[in-house]
Scaffold this active site. Structure first.
Site, PDB file in Angstrom:
ATOM      1  N   LEU A  35      39.338  38.811  32.284  1.00  8.67           N
ATOM      2  CA  LEU A  35      39.058  38.104  33.542  1.00  8.67           C
ATOM      3  C   LEU A  35      40.204  37.179  33.934  1.00  8.67           C
ATOM      4  CD1 LEU A  35      35.301  37.214  32.888  1.00  8.67           C
ATOM      5  CD2 LEU A  35      36.259  39.252  33.995  1.00  8.67           C
ATOM      6  N   HIS A  36      40.442  37.116  35.231  1.00 13.84           N
ATOM      7  CA  HIS A  36      41.488  36.250  35.785  1.00 13.84           C
ATOM      8  C   HIS A  36      40.941  35.585  37.046  1.00 13.84           C
ATOM      9  CE1 HIS A  36      41.958  39.559  38.576  1.00 13.84           C
ATOM     10  NE2 HIS A  36      42.328  40.385  37.601  1.00 13.84           N
ATOM     11  N   GLU A  37      41.809  34.910  37.772  1.00 13.44           N
ATOM     12  CA  GLU A  37      41.379  34.157  38.964  1.00 13.44           C
ATOM     13  C   GLU A  37      40.753  35.061  40.035  1.00 13.44           C
ATOM     14  OE1 GLU A  37      41.199  30.923  40.428  1.00 13.44           O
ATOM     15  OE2 GLU A  37      41.075  30.514  38.294  1.00 13.44           O
ATOM     16  N   HIS A  39      38.738  37.643  39.434  1.00 10.83           N
ATOM     17  CA  HIS A  39      37.329  37.721  39.031  1.00 10.83           C
ATOM     18  C   HIS A  39      36.628  36.377  39.279  1.00 10.83           C
ATOM     19  CE1 HIS A  39      39.335  40.715  36.237  1.00 10.83           C
ATOM     20  NE2 HIS A  39      38.411  41.479  36.781  1.00 10.83           N
ATOM     21  N   GLN A  63      35.433  56.123  34.117  1.00 12.95           N
ATOM     22  CA  GLN A  63      36.322  55.969  35.275  1.00 12.95           C
ATOM     23  C   GLN A  63      37.792  56.046  34.898  1.00 12.95           C
ATOM     24  OE1 GLN A  63      34.648  51.948  36.140  1.00 12.95           O
ATOM     25  NE2 GLN A  63      36.736  51.422  36.716  1.00 12.95           N
ATOM     26  N   GLY A 149      36.028  42.939  44.951  1.00 15.56           N
ATOM     27  CA  GLY A 149      37.303  42.461  45.479  1.00 15.56           C
ATOM     28  C   GLY A 149      37.925  43.463  46.442  1.00 15.56           C
ATOM     29  N   GLN A 150      38.480  42.926  47.516  1.00 19.20           N
ATOM     30  CA  GLN A 150      39.225  43.749  48.478  1.00 19.20           C
ATOM     31  C   GLN A 150      40.441  44.404  47.811  1.00 19.20           C
ATOM     32  OE1 GLN A 150      38.713  44.767  51.483  1.00 19.20           O
ATOM     33  NE2 GLN A 150      40.764  45.534  52.010  1.00 19.20           N
ATOM     34  N   LYS A 151      40.884  43.815  46.702  1.00 17.46           N
ATOM     35  CA  LYS A 151      41.989  44.383  45.904  1.00 17.46           C
ATOM     36  C   LYS A 151      41.787  45.888  45.690  1.00 17.46           C
ATOM     37  CE  LYS A 151      44.945  44.958  42.478  1.00 17.46           C
ATOM     38  NZ  LYS A 151      44.297  45.326  41.266  1.00 17.46           N
ATOM     39  N   VAL A 178      43.061  37.880  45.458  1.00 18.69           N
ATOM     40  CA  VAL A 178      43.727  36.676  44.952  1.00 18.69           C
ATOM     41  C   VAL A 178      45.098  37.086  44.423  1.00 18.69           C
ATOM     42  CG1 VAL A 178      43.617  34.791  43.270  1.00 18.69           C
ATOM     43  CG2 VAL A 178      41.520  35.614  44.372  1.00 18.69           C
TER      44      VAL A 178
HETATM   45  P1  AMP Z   1      37.908  45.112  37.307  1.00 16.06           P
HETATM   46  O1  AMP Z   1      37.606  44.191  36.160  1.00 16.06           O
HETATM   47  O2  AMP Z   1      39.353  45.437  37.452  1.00 16.06           O
HETATM   48  O3  AMP Z   1      36.998  46.308  37.351  1.00 16.06           O
HETATM   49  O4  AMP Z   1      37.557  44.280  38.616  1.00 16.06           O
HETATM   50  C1  AMP Z   1      36.287  43.716  38.799  1.00 16.06           C
HETATM   51  C2  AMP Z   1      36.188  43.194  40.197  1.00 16.06           C
HETATM   52  O5  AMP Z   1      37.183  42.194  40.408  1.00 16.06           O
HETATM   53  C3  AMP Z   1      36.430  44.293  41.245  1.00 16.06           C
HETATM   54  O6  AMP Z   1      35.514  44.118  42.308  1.00 16.06           O
HETATM   55  C4  AMP Z   1      37.839  44.011  41.685  1.00 16.06           C
HETATM   56  O7  AMP Z   1      38.125  44.439  42.998  1.00 16.06           O
HETATM   57  C5  AMP Z   1      37.888  42.499  41.581  1.00 16.06           C
HETATM   58  N1  AMP Z   1      39.273  42.041  41.502  1.00 16.06           N
HETATM   59  C6  AMP Z   1      40.230  42.455  40.643  1.00 16.06           C
HETATM   60  N2  AMP Z   1      41.403  41.858  40.909  1.00 16.06           N
HETATM   61  C7  AMP Z   1      41.181  41.052  41.974  1.00 16.06           C
HETATM   62  C8  AMP Z   1      42.008  40.164  42.747  1.00 16.06           C
HETATM   63  N3  AMP Z   1      43.295  39.999  42.463  1.00 16.06           N
HETATM   64  N4  AMP Z   1      41.450  39.512  43.772  1.00 16.06           N
HETATM   65  C9  AMP Z   1      40.127  39.691  44.078  1.00 16.06           C
HETATM   66  N5  AMP Z   1      39.304  40.491  43.392  1.00 16.06           N
HETATM   67  C10 AMP Z   1      39.822  41.163  42.361  1.00 16.06           C
END
Ligand code: AMP
Length: 284
Positions: A35-37, A39, A63, A149-151, A178
């Site tokens: 997890l980071h900012e 998340h 996935q 996240g829109q990422k 972010v």
């Molecule tokens: P993940 O752990 O990569 O599956 O991501 C979990 C959630 O965090 C997903 O909805 C991602 O889109 C979101 N997420 C990942 N990186 C970012 C970011 N930099 N900014 C905003 N949301 C993020």
């Protein structure tokens, strides 16, 4: 309140039912951990908008492609738990793989047209894995609101479509990407980058912003914007472009000339580390 940690489905259901009996709404943030900012921003949105916040930490094998980073994907669980505590998460769901995929598991969720291109083309089966695990998690947690996240823009569209098509009673919330101070989108995979690759990786955001400026200046040619993105990103040594897409933000289909709300989405490999980024641009 002490954070709750659940490894089983009945434990999650029980905790969520207790929260509901207390009259709380349920917010859910599905993650793969590390997890980071980015998340944290989703967790904060859930914290603001709902009474009981659930975070899942599950590196979902279905996935990942056979040659992808499933086994080496970072799993710093204690750090993740500390972040969840600091953000006042109520419940962390951290299941084992066979809790989610017991022997005999057989069903898959497909959202065909939205899953075909871009990430879907470079990661066959990826969105099937995502849609299937997200629907399972939704059925386990039964959240009122779920935060993404829109990422991961294409993932957002796939999940919104699935929720609509299958009448899932969860409201999907999308939170902005972010970024680091220089514009690089936060990602659990950024930690794989060497110092030089980290330096190069900012090209994704810079190219996207340059493309935005060109569109705002009046360029309506998808080809010319795609070429700009591709040329900028491929300029770096050791950088391989997977795609530079300029598409309708809703359908993810190509269009030329450009109009309406656009999604500019890119993916590239820096050595063996694959990064994605995107921005939306509204044509007025
Ligand atoms: P993940 O752990 O990569 O599956 O991501 C979990 C959630 O965090 C997903 O909805 C991602 O889109 C979101 N997420 C990942 N990186 C970012 C970011 N930099 N900014 C905003 N949301 C993020």
């Amino acid at each position: 309140m002490e954070i709750l940690l659940a490894k089983t489905i009945p434990d999650v259901r029980q905790a969520v039912q207790s929260a509901r009996r207390r009259g709380q709404t349920v917010g859910f943030v599905p993650t793969m951990g590390a997890l980071h900012e980015g998340h944290a921003s989703l967790i904060r949105a859930a914290r603001r908008e709902t009474g009981f916040v659930v975070v899942s930490i599950f590196v979902n094998p279905t996935q990942f492609g056979p040659n992808e980073d499933f086994t080496r994907y970072p799993r710093p669980f204690e750090q993740d738990l500390a972040l969840c505590r600091a953000e006042h998460v109520d419940l962390v769901f951290n299941p084992e793989v066979d809790t989610i995929y017991p022997t005999g598991f057989h069903t898959a969720i497909d959202v065909p047209s939205l899953s075909e291109n871009w990430e879907g083309a470079f990661r066959p089966g990826h969105f099937r894995g995502v849609a299937t695990v997200v629907l399972k998690l939704f059925n386990i947690v039964a959240p009122d609101f779920a935060y993404f996240g829109q990422k991961d823009a294409q993932q957002v569209r796939v999940i919104q479509q699935m929720v609509r098509d299958l009448n899932v009673p969860t409201d999907v919330r999308v939170c902005p990407t972010v970024r680091e101070a220089d514009g690089l989108a936060l990602s659990s995979r950024n930690r794989y980058l060497s110092a030089e690759q980290r330096h190069q990786a900012v090209v994704l955001f810079r190219a996207l912003e340059e493309a935005r400026a060109l569109i705002e200046y009046g360029d309506r040619s998808a080809v010319s914007i795609q070429n700009l993105l591709a040329n900028r990103i491929q300029a770096g040594a050791g950088v391989t472009l997977d795609y530079a897409a300029v598409v309708d933000a809703d359908t993810l289909q190509s269009q030329d000339p450009l109009r309406g709300m656009l999604l500019l989405a890119v993916a590239a490999r820096f050595g063996s580390t694959r990064l994605i980024d995107n921005i939306e641009v509204q044509i007025r």
